[in-house]
Design a protein around this motif. Sequence first.
Motif, PDB file in Angstrom:
ATOM      1  N   LYS A 131      24.026  48.452  71.117  1.00 13.80           N
ATOM      2  CA  LYS A 131      23.026  49.120  70.287  1.00 13.80           C
ATOM      3  C   LYS A 131      23.485  50.537  69.943  1.00 13.80           C
ATOM      4  O   LYS A 131      24.060  51.224  70.781  1.00 13.80           O
ATOM      5  CB  LYS A 131      21.682  49.166  71.011  1.00 13.80           C
ATOM      6  CG  LYS A 131      21.075  47.793  71.251  1.00 13.80           C
ATOM      7  CD  LYS A 131      19.725  47.902  71.952  1.00 13.80           C
ATOM      8  CE  LYS A 131      19.130  46.521  72.192  1.00 13.80           C
ATOM      9  NZ  LYS A 131      17.805  46.617  72.887  1.00 13.80           N
ATOM     10  N   TYR A 132      23.215  50.954  68.734  1.00  7.82           N
ATOM     11  CA  TYR A 132      23.613  52.295  68.300  1.00  7.82           C
ATOM     12  C   TYR A 132      22.636  52.810  67.238  1.00  7.82           C
ATOM     13  O   TYR A 132      21.850  52.045  66.666  1.00  7.82           O
ATOM     14  CB  TYR A 132      25.037  52.286  67.735  1.00  7.82           C
ATOM     15  CG  TYR A 132      25.203  51.412  66.513  1.00  7.82           C
ATOM     16  CD1 TYR A 132      24.981  51.924  65.234  1.00  7.82           C
ATOM     17  CD2 TYR A 132      25.586  50.068  66.631  1.00  7.82           C
ATOM     18  CE1 TYR A 132      25.123  51.126  64.105  1.00  7.82           C
ATOM     19  CE2 TYR A 132      25.731  49.264  65.520  1.00  7.82           C
ATOM     20  CZ  TYR A 132      25.502  49.802  64.261  1.00  7.82           C
ATOM     21  OH  TYR A 132      25.633  49.015  63.148  1.00  7.82           O
ATOM     22  N   GLU A 133      22.696  54.085  67.009  1.00  4.00           N
ATOM     23  CA  GLU A 133      21.899  54.724  65.965  1.00  4.00           C
ATOM     24  C   GLU A 133      22.797  55.706  65.221  1.00  4.00           C
ATOM     25  O   GLU A 133      23.546  56.469  65.847  1.00  4.00           O
ATOM     26  CB  GLU A 133      20.715  55.474  66.577  1.00  4.00           C
ATOM     27  CG  GLU A 133      19.775  56.073  65.547  1.00  4.00           C
ATOM     28  CD  GLU A 133      18.533  56.679  66.190  1.00  4.00           C
ATOM     29  OE1 GLU A 133      17.799  57.403  65.489  1.00  4.00           O
ATOM     30  OE2 GLU A 133      18.316  56.421  67.397  1.00  4.00           O
ATOM     31  N   ILE A 134      22.750  55.680  63.927  1.00  4.46           N
ATOM     32  CA  ILE A 134      23.624  56.520  63.114  1.00  4.46           C
ATOM     33  C   ILE A 134      22.963  57.879  62.867  1.00  4.46           C
ATOM     34  O   ILE A 134      21.787  57.956  62.508  1.00  4.46           O
ATOM     35  CB  ILE A 134      23.938  55.841  61.758  1.00  4.46           C
ATOM     36  CG1 ILE A 134      24.778  54.586  61.981  1.00  4.46           C
ATOM     37  CG2 ILE A 134      24.667  56.810  60.822  1.00  4.46           C
ATOM     38  CD1 ILE A 134      25.052  53.801  60.710  1.00  4.46           C
ATOM     39  N   ILE A 135      23.736  58.937  63.100  1.00  9.04           N
ATOM     40  CA  ILE A 135      23.313  60.290  62.745  1.00  9.04           C
ATOM     41  C   ILE A 135      24.173  60.715  61.550  1.00  9.04           C
ATOM     42  O   ILE A 135      25.396  60.860  61.676  1.00  9.04           O
ATOM     43  CB  ILE A 135      23.519  61.276  63.904  1.00  9.04           C
ATOM     44  CG1 ILE A 135      22.764  60.816  65.150  1.00  9.04           C
ATOM     45  CG2 ILE A 135      23.073  62.691  63.505  1.00  9.04           C
ATOM     46  CD1 ILE A 135      23.025  61.675  66.376  1.00  9.04           C
ATOM     47  N   MET A 190      25.876  57.366  66.843  1.00  7.24           N
ATOM     48  CA  MET A 190      27.134  57.601  66.144  1.00  7.24           C
ATOM     49  C   MET A 190      26.918  58.665  65.078  1.00  7.24           C
ATOM     50  O   MET A 190      26.039  58.531  64.224  1.00  7.24           O
ATOM     51  CB  MET A 190      27.618  56.292  65.491  1.00  7.24           C
ATOM     52  CG  MET A 190      27.845  55.156  66.471  1.00  7.24           C
ATOM     53  SD  MET A 190      29.219  55.461  67.596  1.00  7.24           S
ATOM     54  CE  MET A 190      30.579  55.502  66.458  1.00  7.24           C
ATOM     55  N   ALA A 191      27.731  59.715  65.108  1.00 10.03           N
ATOM     56  CA  ALA A 191      27.663  60.761  64.090  1.00 10.03           C
ATOM     57  C   ALA A 191      28.684  60.429  63.005  1.00 10.03           C
ATOM     58  O   ALA A 191      29.900  60.444  63.262  1.00 10.03           O
ATOM     59  CB  ALA A 191      27.948  62.128  64.700  1.00 10.03           C
ATOM     60  N   LEU A 192      28.212  60.112  61.804  1.00  9.36           N
ATOM     61  CA  LEU A 192      29.094  59.660  60.724  1.00  9.36           C
ATOM     62  C   LEU A 192      28.823  60.431  59.436  1.00  9.36           C
ATOM     63  O   LEU A 192      27.677  60.709  59.102  1.00  9.36           O
ATOM     64  CB  LEU A 192      28.893  58.168  60.439  1.00  9.36           C
ATOM     65  CG  LEU A 192      29.075  57.183  61.599  1.00  9.36           C
ATOM     66  CD1 LEU A 192      28.700  55.782  61.144  1.00  9.36           C
ATOM     67  CD2 LEU A 192      30.502  57.211  62.094  1.00  9.36           C
ATOM     68  N   THR A 193      29.900  60.736  58.732  1.00 12.44           N
ATOM     69  CA  THR A 193      29.735  61.249  57.364  1.00 12.44           C
ATOM     70  C   THR A 193      29.532  60.046  56.444  1.00 12.44           C
ATOM     71  O   THR A 193      29.823  58.894  56.805  1.00 12.44           O
ATOM     72  CB  THR A 193      30.988  62.019  56.916  1.00 12.44           C
ATOM     73  OG1 THR A 193      32.098  61.113  56.879  1.00 12.44           O
ATOM     74  CG2 THR A 193      31.293  63.177  57.877  1.00 12.44           C
ATOM     75  N   LYS A 194      29.062  60.282  55.239  1.00 16.34           N
ATOM     76  CA  LYS A 194      28.857  59.207  54.277  1.00 16.34           C
ATOM     77  C   LYS A 194      30.166  58.486  53.965  1.00 16.34           C
ATOM     78  O   LYS A 194      30.218  57.261  53.825  1.00 16.34           O
ATOM     79  CB  LYS A 194      28.244  59.777  52.989  1.00 16.34           C
ATOM     80  CG  LYS A 194      26.762  60.079  53.074  1.00 16.34           C
ATOM     81  CD  LYS A 194      25.958  58.789  53.209  1.00 16.34           C
ATOM     82  CE  LYS A 194      24.459  59.077  53.235  1.00 16.34           C
ATOM     83  NZ  LYS A 194      23.691  57.815  53.482  1.00 16.34           N
ATOM     84  N   LYS A 195      31.244  59.276  53.866  1.00 18.43           N
ATOM     85  CA  LYS A 195      32.552  58.701  53.555  1.00 18.43           C
ATOM     86  C   LYS A 195      33.004  57.743  54.654  1.00 18.43           C
ATOM     87  O   LYS A 195      33.486  56.638  54.380  1.00 18.43           O
ATOM     88  CB  LYS A 195      33.569  59.828  53.383  1.00 18.43           C
ATOM     89  CG  LYS A 195      34.955  59.351  52.978  1.00 18.43           C
ATOM     90  CD  LYS A 195      35.884  60.540  52.763  1.00 18.43           C
ATOM     91  CE  LYS A 195      37.287  60.069  52.372  1.00 18.43           C
ATOM     92  NZ  LYS A 195      38.213  61.218  52.146  1.00 18.43           N
ATOM     93  N   ILE A 196      32.832  58.140  55.900  1.00 21.11           N
ATOM     94  CA  ILE A 196      33.228  57.288  57.019  1.00 21.11           C
ATOM     95  C   ILE A 196      32.318  56.070  57.120  1.00 21.11           C
ATOM     96  O   ILE A 196      32.765  54.949  57.407  1.00 21.11           O
ATOM     97  CB  ILE A 196      33.211  58.078  58.343  1.00 21.11           C
ATOM     98  CG1 ILE A 196      34.252  59.201  58.311  1.00 21.11           C
ATOM     99  CG2 ILE A 196      33.435  57.164  59.535  1.00 21.11           C
ATOM    100  CD1 ILE A 196      35.677  58.719  58.169  1.00 21.11           C
ATOM    101  N   GLU A 197      31.037  56.264  56.866  1.00 16.95           N
ATOM    102  CA  GLU A 197      30.062  55.164  56.961  1.00 16.95           C
ATOM    103  C   GLU A 197      30.388  54.047  55.964  1.00 16.95           C
ATOM    104  O   GLU A 197      30.119  52.866  56.227  1.00 16.95           O
ATOM    105  CB  GLU A 197      28.649  55.693  56.729  1.00 16.95           C
ATOM    106  CG  GLU A 197      27.557  54.695  57.048  1.00 16.95           C
ATOM    107  CD  GLU A 197      26.173  55.284  56.916  1.00 16.95           C
ATOM    108  OE1 GLU A 197      25.195  54.538  57.107  1.00 16.95           O
ATOM    109  OE2 GLU A 197      26.050  56.488  56.612  1.00 16.95           O
ATOM    110  N   ASN A 198      30.967  54.417  54.832  1.00 21.56           N
ATOM    111  CA  ASN A 198      31.310  53.428  53.812  1.00 21.56           C
ATOM    112  C   ASN A 198      32.755  52.951  53.909  1.00 21.56           C
ATOM    113  O   ASN A 198      33.211  52.156  53.076  1.00 21.56           O
ATOM    114  CB  ASN A 198      31.081  54.024  52.410  1.00 21.56           C
ATOM    115  CG  ASN A 198      29.612  54.328  52.166  1.00 21.56           C
ATOM    116  OD1 ASN A 198      28.729  53.587  52.612  1.00 21.56           O
ATOM    117  ND2 ASN A 198      29.329  55.427  51.474  1.00 21.56           N
ATOM    118  N   GLY A 199      33.483  53.413  54.929  1.00 20.45           N
ATOM    119  CA  GLY A 199      34.902  53.077  55.057  1.00 20.45           C
ATOM    120  C   GLY A 199      35.144  51.805  55.847  1.00 20.45           C
ATOM    121  O   GLY A 199      34.262  51.274  56.530  1.00 20.45           O
TER     122      GLY A 199
END
Length: 364
Positions: A26-30, A1-10
């Motif tokens: 299963k997933y991995e954050i980019i 998953m490609a996430l910005t910091k703002k989205i990751e905390n949303g």
Amino acid sequence: MALTKKIENGDNWKELKEEFKAKNFKYEIICIPEGKEEQELWDIFESIAKMIPKQSELIIDITHGYRSLPLIALSTIVYLRQVKEVNIKGIFYGAYEANKNDITPVFDLSIFLDLIEWLGASKRFIDLGDSSEFAKLLNKIQNELYQEKDKEEKKPTHLKNLGSSLKDLSLALNLSRVLEIPKICKRVEDILKNQELREEINKWAKPLDLVIDEVKETYKATAFDGLHGQIELAKKYLQHGYVMQCATLLREWIISYVCEVIQDDSNDPEKRKEVENILNNLGHKIRNNRPEDSLQSREDKENIKNKLSSLDPKLIEAWSRIIQVRNDLAHCGMGRKKEILANELKNQVEKALDSIEELLQNHE
């Protein structure tokens, strides 16, 4: 998953994360920046590209791509496919705005990735006269369609046949197989006349349909046949930057032309060798002012020499020029008394070709 910091905390990500957990997904954050400036756009590209292993399989969902992110994703996908040989299984977009009866259609946009490949193949054909990329794409399409489980839909039966012939033709052109090229051109021309093939191209390889007439015109069966056709081939080689093939062909063309003038069999290796030896001697004479008795005195060679005496001196000059260039190219510029730069080699080949074309025009 490609996430910005703002989205990751949303809140949206928190809900999706719980759903993933419930389904044991299963997933991995980019972590990526928001892309508010040019450098951040490059950072997004690099962050995603370096995380994807070589030769892996990838499914992309761009439904919630933000602003420029889908375009960056497409650029990244092209890079991964070309450089890391990643197999793109699909590029999906959930078209919420097309919702009907609470059903949201999902579109596979990978066709546009295929279009980029076709455009690359078209450019290669236009720039280099090389249709090998078309061959790869045609073979790939037919193979993938036969791997699909849908047995009801009619499968293509002619795409691979065209692809195989284009592959053979590209190889023959690269290796300057002068006698083989017209035969394969005829085969390609016959295949392209098949109406079922044209229907298959229109259905499964539509981008090729846009340039198929140009392919057909380029590879006419008579395009490269005979001495005049071979000169056209030499011009094509030079036009597309194949200087070595052009020089090699011109050398052999001069021998074939002389054999035809003196009415000898141009495919007889002994006759070709005799003509080559005499041309070499005449070329040496022009360059070094060597006496005529440097020629061997056998009666058959004297007869050939007498016939050659009526040839235009420009032909001997072209021969003298082209054998020096061809020898330099064959030895990769090594072991020569004087280094000849690449541009000068090309200029010499162009001059030899111009002399031969002028010679042909004067004799028509």
